[in-house]
Design an enzyme around this catalytic site. Structure first.
Site, PDB file in Angstrom:
ATOM      1  N   TYR A 106      -8.204   2.871 -12.729  1.00 37.94           N
ATOM      2  CA  TYR A 106      -9.872   2.724 -11.637  1.00 37.94           C
ATOM      3  C   TYR A 106      -9.711   1.866 -11.873  1.00 37.94           C
ATOM      4  CZ  TYR A 106      -9.781   7.858 -12.417  1.00 37.94           C
ATOM      5  OH  TYR A 106      -9.933   9.583 -12.433  1.00 37.94           O
ATOM      6  N   ARG A 138       0.907  -1.473  -0.170  1.00 37.28           N
ATOM      7  CA  ARG A 138      -0.190  -0.210  -0.331  1.00 37.28           C
ATOM      8  C   ARG A 138       0.793   1.085   0.264  1.00 37.28           C
ATOM      9  NH1 ARG A 138      -4.720   1.242   4.271  1.00 37.28           N
ATOM     10  NH2 ARG A 138      -3.064   1.160   6.217  1.00 37.28           N
TER      11      ARG A 138
HETATM   12  C1  LIG Z   1     -10.114  10.424  -5.021  1.00 36.28           C
HETATM   13  C2  LIG Z   1      -9.378   9.944  -5.906  1.00 36.28           C
HETATM   14  C3  LIG Z   1      -9.046  10.292  -7.066  1.00 36.28           C
HETATM   15  C4  LIG Z   1      -8.278   9.961  -8.449  1.00 36.28           C
HETATM   16  N1  LIG Z   1      -7.559  11.159  -9.303  1.00 36.28           N
HETATM   17  C5  LIG Z   1      -7.055  10.384 -10.288  1.00 36.28           C
HETATM   18  C6  LIG Z   1      -6.458  10.964 -11.484  1.00 36.28           C
HETATM   19  O1  LIG Z   1      -6.012  12.000 -11.215  1.00 36.28           O
HETATM   20  N2  LIG Z   1      -5.313  10.353 -11.777  1.00 36.28           N
HETATM   21  C7  LIG Z   1      -5.588   9.148 -12.335  1.00 36.28           C
HETATM   22  O2  LIG Z   1      -4.480   9.031 -13.081  1.00 36.28           O
HETATM   23  N3  LIG Z   1      -5.966   8.395 -11.377  1.00 36.28           N
HETATM   24  C8  LIG Z   1      -6.867   8.573 -10.154  1.00 36.28           C
HETATM   25  N4  LIG Z   1      -7.736   8.481  -9.269  1.00 36.28           N
HETATM   26  C9  LIG Z   1      -6.745   6.375  -9.332  1.00 36.28           C
HETATM   27  C10 LIG Z   1      -5.961   5.904  -8.701  1.00 36.28           C
HETATM   28  O3  LIG Z   1      -4.677   6.667  -9.893  1.00 36.28           O
HETATM   29  C11 LIG Z   1      -5.212   4.448  -8.582  1.00 36.28           C
HETATM   30  O4  LIG Z   1      -5.886   4.707  -7.076  1.00 36.28           O
HETATM   31  C12 LIG Z   1      -3.619   4.475  -7.997  1.00 36.28           C
HETATM   32  O5  LIG Z   1      -3.891   3.067  -7.684  1.00 36.28           O
HETATM   33  C13 LIG Z   1      -4.158   4.870  -6.355  1.00 36.28           C
HETATM   34  O6  LIG Z   1      -2.790   5.133  -5.866  1.00 36.28           O
HETATM   35  P1  LIG Z   1      -2.216   4.814  -4.340  1.00 36.28           P
HETATM   36  O7  LIG Z   1      -0.554   4.951  -3.960  1.00 36.28           O
HETATM   37  O8  LIG Z   1      -3.327   6.103  -3.990  1.00 36.28           O
HETATM   38  O9  LIG Z   1      -2.850   3.568  -3.723  1.00 36.28           O
HETATM   39  P2  LIG Z   1      -3.145   1.704  -3.337  1.00 36.28           P
HETATM   40  O10 LIG Z   1      -4.016   1.701  -2.196  1.00 36.28           O
HETATM   41  O11 LIG Z   1      -1.694   1.405  -2.579  1.00 36.28           O
HETATM   42  O12 LIG Z   1      -2.710   0.933  -4.537  1.00 36.28           O
HETATM   43  C14 LIG Z   1      -3.260   0.558  -5.753  1.00 36.28           C
HETATM   44  C15 LIG Z   1      -2.603  -0.498  -6.301  1.00 36.28           C
HETATM   45  O13 LIG Z   1      -0.955  -0.392  -6.506  1.00 36.28           O
HETATM   46  C16 LIG Z   1      -0.386  -1.156  -5.905  1.00 36.28           C
HETATM   47  N5  LIG Z   1       0.853  -0.952  -5.111  1.00 36.28           N
HETATM   48  C17 LIG Z   1       0.692   0.554  -4.672  1.00 36.28           C
HETATM   49  N6  LIG Z   1       1.869   1.100  -3.604  1.00 36.28           N
HETATM   50  C18 LIG Z   1       2.794   0.057  -4.925  1.00 36.28           C
HETATM   51  C19 LIG Z   1       4.411  -0.273  -4.916  1.00 36.28           C
HETATM   52  N7  LIG Z   1       5.291   0.340  -3.844  1.00 36.28           N
HETATM   53  N8  LIG Z   1       5.286  -1.719  -5.114  1.00 36.28           N
HETATM   54  C20 LIG Z   1       3.864  -2.724  -6.604  1.00 36.28           C
HETATM   55  N9  LIG Z   1       2.372  -2.453  -6.412  1.00 36.28           N
HETATM   56  C21 LIG Z   1       1.263  -0.886  -5.399  1.00 36.28           C
HETATM   57  C22 LIG Z   1      -1.949  -1.625  -4.557  1.00 36.28           C
HETATM   58  O14 LIG Z   1      -1.636  -3.045  -4.273  1.00 36.28           O
HETATM   59  C23 LIG Z   1      -2.924  -1.371  -5.440  1.00 36.28           C
HETATM   60  O15 LIG Z   1      -2.425  -2.836  -6.074  1.00 36.28           O
HETATM   61  C24 LIG Z   1      -7.973   8.591  -8.467  1.00 36.28           C
HETATM   62  C25 LIG Z   1      -8.383   7.356  -7.541  1.00 36.28           C
HETATM   63  C26 LIG Z   1      -8.955   8.330  -6.198  1.00 36.28           C
HETATM   64  C27 LIG Z   1      -9.447   7.374  -5.304  1.00 36.28           C
END
Ligand SMILES: Cc1cc2nc3c(=O)[nH]c(=O)nc-3n(C[C@H](O)[C@H](O)[C@H](O)COP(=O)(O)OP(=O)(O)OC[C@H]3O[C@@H](n4cnc5c(N)ncnc54)[C@H](O)[C@@H]3O)c2cc1C
Ligand SMILES: *[C@@H]1O[C@H](CO)[C@@H](O)[C@H](O)[C@H]1NC(C)=O
Ligand SMILES: *[C@@H]1O[C@H](CO)[C@@H](O)[C@H](O)[C@H]1NC(C)=O
Ligand SMILES: *[C@@H]1O[C@H](CO)[C@@H](O)[C@H](O)[C@H]1NC(C)=O
Ligand SMILES: *[C@@H]1O[C@H](CO)[C@@H](O)[C@H](O)[C@H]1NC(C)=O
Ligand SMILES: *[C@@H]1O[C@H](CO)[C@@H](O)[C@H](O)[C@H]1NC(C)=O
Ligand SMILES: *[C@@H]1O[C@H](CO)[C@@H](O)[C@H](O)[C@H]1NC(C)=O
Ligand SMILES: *[C@@H]1O[C@H](CO)[C@@H](O)[C@H](O)[C@H]1NC(C)=O
Length: 533
Positions: A480, A114
């Protein structure tokens, strides 16, 4: 004769009972001890047992729940019935990650990595099998080098922290990640990552030049030692199928000292349908400096008392008002943009405004991960490769104006074109390039943590839009992520469903890389890339 038959039969019974008891006891020992064995393994294998014990949380630790929930951004996955991790580890260095990989494998726990915790389906912190969350919240260092216009960023940093760090060092450089400032680098960039400068510079993943990565054997690799195939895969294929992304070296992009922002609202009574029909032709073709995305939802029109759709044309222009106005007058007069609608500001201020804060809010708000409210959401996505007809849009409005759509449902259209058209489909795993007009995002939200019938609403809407969007395959955005596309695990199941939806023809190369780097399929879950012999 009889004895000969009876004796073995009797013995067999005894053996069955003994084996049964042994299995039962082994089972008891297993469930009582596996967790503890994992913890002992961490202490034993770590270079500093004291240090690692300070970053391990089991349900017995008082702060387990707050650490778990801090980075849960979709409240749909906070209910008591959602499976919880046996452990959460918040490593402070890469050696601790290596230790977690080793001990998880040894003691039969799966890993959910995460970074920012924004996964649409909660996959970074939910699993149906015993698991440990590797939460990178302590790995957030950022080193900006303005000389080479690059930065090394650890995976647990948020986009807001990165944007802020860049702006502290330079007024002329920026990065093209997402609009929501609280997203984590690790998930966001490895899944693609688009933002308001996509039409000028491409995706975040298009602008990664090096990475530090930990594989299934616990080895730390960089671009050179991982090789170009794996480096290709983790820029848009999602990191989680392959291992753990520790940090990324990204290319910063030039931003002008002054950018212009405007938001214009239009309702159906203000000719919205006509304006949208025109937008479809203009927004993907217009100057690359201009990004006009559209956010739509249902409101009660105060002047009629009836429900209507209101669209916000939410815009970033990489330049000043004096260049923007004639451009809009020439290409998109239907929107009726005036000088009064526009505000000039610095790029970092536009990031603050774009995140939903009011203009003038100190940029430090980008460092606050909990500044925006959370709720339960289900999201889905599509890519439009042809303009949608007037009838098509009117059918969509009906969904948004019905009982559930009128609650908390959003429709977002993000224009493509520009730089996106120039990058080949196979450059990175993200395939929606030339020929894509715009991306459609559907989101429905609700209060409370349980699944709600609002989910069937979005399924019906998705069914309705099928004939208006990309097909064979219908494409979806990995970031998404959407388990409704299927959770088939075999190559055959995956390649004809979600594999094709997210990656089109790039899926097979991802399978090849996966087979090469994680043949035993340790990094597996719903919609992870399968192996193939
Ligand atoms: C409110 C909101 C706004 C958003 N706006 C945008 C936007 O403007 N543009 C866009 O492109 N997307 C957008 N998204 C989507 C966003 O890019 C994805 O949800 C992205 O996966 C989030 O990354 P995270 O690290 O926060 O999430 P996490 O839940 O931590 O990770 C997402 C996925 O990646 C994996 N992962 C995380 N870190 C690693 C790592 N270090 N190594 C390997 N795997 C890993 C996790 O296991 C999981 O499968 C938005 C999502 C939300 C909820
Ligand atoms: C282990 O970590 C603790 C806590 O940070 C520190 O005080 C101690 O000096 C470290 N021990 C060794 C051997 O490095
Ligand atoms: C959690 O509890 C264990 C066992 O009491 C302890 O060793 C560990 O340090 C605790 N974790 C944290 C982060 O305090
Ligand atoms: C809507 O379009 C009609 C016909 O093109 C025009 O007469 C009218 O002024 C427009 N309404 C608004 C609010 O722009
Ligand atoms: C509001 O909706 C009602 C029912 O559909 C319709 O009869 C009425 O004309 C609408 N009012 C306006 C001002 O559009
Ligand atoms: C972050 O934002 C929340 C919500 O506005 C606020 O309660 C909190 O005090 C802020 N934290 C910091 C460190 O500013
Ligand atoms: C859908 O979400 C809205 C907003 O939270 C809520 O009021 C409504 O009850 C939900 N509908 C169902 C059927 O759950
Ligand atoms: C979608 O449409 C197809 C055929 O039109 C139908 O079979 C299917 O049940 C629909 N799905 C939903 C969720 O309504």
């Amino acid at each position: 004769m009889q004895m000969k038959i009876q004796t073995p039969f009797y013995l067999l019974n005894v053996i069955v009972v003994v084996i049964f008891l042994l299995v039962l006891r082994a089972g008891q020992f297993r469930s009582a001890n596996t967790d503890d064995e994992f913890f002992q393994c961490l202490l034993f294998k770590s270079d500093n047992a004291t240090l690692i014990s300070q970053v391990v949380y089991s349900p017995n630790n008082i702060s387990y729940t707050s650490v778990l929930q801090f980075s849960i951004n979709n409240l749909r996955f906070t209910s008591p019935s959602t499976p919880k991790p046996r452990y959460i580890v918040t490593p402070v260095d890469e050696f601790q990650i290596q230790t977690v990989v080793y001990c998880s494998k040894k003691h039969g726990l799966e890993i959910r990595t995460r970074s920012g915790g924004h996964d649409f389906e909660g996959l970074s912190y939910v699993s149906q099998v015993p698991f440990v969350i590797l939460d990178l919240i302590n790995l957030r260092s950022i080193t900006v080098d303005t000389q080479t216009a690059t930065a090394w960023v650890q995976a647990g940093a948020t986009l807001g922290e990165l944007y802020y760090a860049i702006a502290q060092k330079s007024q002329n450089l920026g990065f093209l990640g997402g609009i929501c400032y609280a997203l984590g680098l690790g998930g966001h960039v490895s899944g693609g990552g688009y933002g308001a400068m996509m039409r000028k510079y491409g995706l975040a993943a298009d602008n990664v030049v090096d990475a530090q990565f930990i594989n299934v054997h616990g080895r730390i690799l960089d671009r050179k030692s991982m090789g170009e195939d794996l480096f290709w895969a983790i820029r848009g294929g999602g990191g989680s199928s392959f291992g753990i992304i520790l940090s990324l070296k990204i290319k910063l992009v030039p931003v002008p000292e002054t950018v212009t922002v405007f938001t214009i609202d239009r309702t159906l009574e203000q000719n919205l349908t006509k304006i949208i029909l025109k937008w479809q032709h203009v927004a993907p073709k217009i100057d690359k400096d201009l990004n006009i995305r559209v956010l739509m939802f249902s409101i009660v029109n105060p002047s009629t008392g009836n429900r209507t759709i209101r669209a916000t044309f939410d815009t970033l222009f990489l330049g000043g008002i004096n260049r923007l106005l004639p451009l809009m007058q020439e290409e998109f007069p239907e929107l009726g943009l005036t000088r009064e609608d526009c505000t000039e500001m610095s790029w970092i201020e536009s990031v603050v405004v774009g995140s939903g804060f009011t203009n003038g809010e100190p940029v430090e708000v980008l460092l606050n991960r909990t500044a925006l409210p959370k709720n339960s959401i289900k999201g889905r996505s599509d890519f439009a490769t042809h303009p949608i007809s007037e009838d098509g849009f009117e059918g969509i409005w009906e969904f948004y104006n019905d009982k559930i759509g009128a609650g908390m449902a959003l429709l977002v259209l993000t224009p493509y074109g520009g730089k996106m058209d120039e990058i080949p489909e196979s450059a990175i795993p993200f395939p929606n390039r030339l020929g894509t007009l715009y991306m459609i995002e559907y989101v429905v939200a609700w209060d409370g943590d349980e699944t709600s019938p609002n989910i069937s609403w979005i399924r019906n809407l998705y069914n309705y839009t099928a004939s208006y969007v990309s097909n064979s395959p219908r494409t979806s955005y990995l970031n998404y992520n959407d388990l409704d596309l299927g959770v088939g695990k075999t190559y055959q199941e995956a390649s004809s469903t979600w594999g094709a939806n997210y990656f089109k023809n790039n899926f097979d190369r991802l399978v090849k890389v996966k087979t090469m780097v994680d043949a035993g399929n340790f990094f597996k879950r719903e919609q992870s890339i399968p192996t193939r012999s």
